[in-house]
Design a protein around this motif. Structure first.
Motif, short mmCIF file in Angstrom:
data_model
loop_
_atom_site.label_atom_id
_atom_site.label_comp_id
_atom_site.label_asym_id
_atom_site.label_seq_id
_atom_site.Cartn_x
_atom_site.Cartn_y
_atom_site.Cartn_z
N ASP A 166 55.45 79.04 44.04
CA ASP A 166 55.51 77.74 44.71
C ASP A 166 54.17 77.43 45.38
O ASP A 166 54.07 76.55 46.20
CB ASP A 166 56.66 77.68 45.71
N LYS A 167 53.13 78.19 45.00
CA LYS A 167 51.79 77.95 45.53
C LYS A 167 51.22 76.66 44.95
O LYS A 167 51.59 76.23 43.86
CB LYS A 167 50.86 79.10 45.16
N ARG A 168 50.30 76.08 45.65
CA ARG A 168 49.58 74.90 45.17
C ARG A 168 48.72 75.32 43.99
O ARG A 168 48.12 76.41 44.00
CB ARG A 168 48.72 74.35 46.30
N ILE A 211 47.16 68.29 40.36
CA ILE A 211 47.16 69.23 41.48
C ILE A 211 48.44 69.01 42.27
O ILE A 211 48.78 67.89 42.64
CB ILE A 211 45.93 69.05 42.37
N GLY A 212 49.17 70.11 42.50
CA GLY A 212 50.42 70.03 43.23
C GLY A 212 51.14 71.36 43.18
O GLY A 212 50.51 72.41 43.24
N LYS A 213 52.49 71.31 43.01
CA LYS A 213 53.27 72.55 42.97
C LYS A 213 54.52 72.38 42.11
O LYS A 213 54.99 71.26 41.88
CB LYS A 213 53.65 72.99 44.37
N SER A 214 55.04 73.49 41.67
CA SER A 214 56.27 73.52 40.89
C SER A 214 57.45 73.21 41.81
O SER A 214 57.52 73.70 42.93
CB SER A 214 56.43 74.91 40.28
N PHE A 263 57.06 69.44 37.99
CA PHE A 263 55.85 69.61 38.80
C PHE A 263 55.66 68.35 39.64
O PHE A 263 55.83 67.24 39.14
CB PHE A 263 54.65 69.80 37.86
N GLU A 264 55.33 68.53 40.91
CA GLU A 264 55.06 67.39 41.79
C GLU A 264 53.61 67.43 42.25
O GLU A 264 53.16 68.44 42.80
CB GLU A 264 55.98 67.41 43.01
N GLU A 294 45.40 77.07 37.42
CA GLU A 294 44.57 77.71 38.46
C GLU A 294 45.30 77.62 39.78
O GLU A 294 45.68 76.51 40.20
CB GLU A 294 43.23 77.00 38.58
N PHE A 295 45.52 78.76 40.44
CA PHE A 295 46.16 78.76 41.75
C PHE A 295 45.12 78.45 42.80
O PHE A 295 44.03 79.00 42.81
CB PHE A 295 46.85 80.09 42.01
N LEU A 296 45.46 77.53 43.74
CA LEU A 296 44.49 77.04 44.72
C LEU A 296 44.65 77.67 46.09
O LEU A 296 43.69 77.75 46.84
CB LEU A 296 44.60 75.52 44.83
N ASP A 297 45.84 78.10 46.50
CA ASP A 297 46.01 78.74 47.81
C ASP A 297 46.67 80.07 47.62
O ASP A 297 47.41 80.29 46.77
CB ASP A 297 46.91 77.96 48.78
#
Length: 65
Positions: free
Chosen positions: A7-9, A21-24, A43-44, A62-65
């Motif tokens: 659930d990471k950005r 860019i967002g999250k599942s 995806f939102e 790509e995971f951002l956080d």
């Protein structure tokens, strides 16, 4: 599968070059190029727009956080 497990950005790059860019936000069903029903992911984006992706849509994650 990576997108469903977190659930990471993240930034999703589709095979057509479009980036999101967002999250599942959950699972969904989709149809692949052969007309077969396949599992997908909802995806939102950071802007609140929802998309459904199947594995065939995605070039890179790509995971951002």
């Amino acid at each position: 599968d990576q997108i469903e497990l977190s659930d990471k950005r993240m930034k999703v790059t589709c095979k057509d070059g479009t980036e999101y860019i967002g999250k599942s936000i959950g699972d969904c069903q989709g149809t692949d190029v052969d007309g077969e029903d396949v599992d997908g992911v909802r995806f939102e984006t950071d802007e609140g727009i929802e998309y459904d992706f199947i594995e065939d849509d995605i070039e890179k994650i790509e995971f951002l956080d």
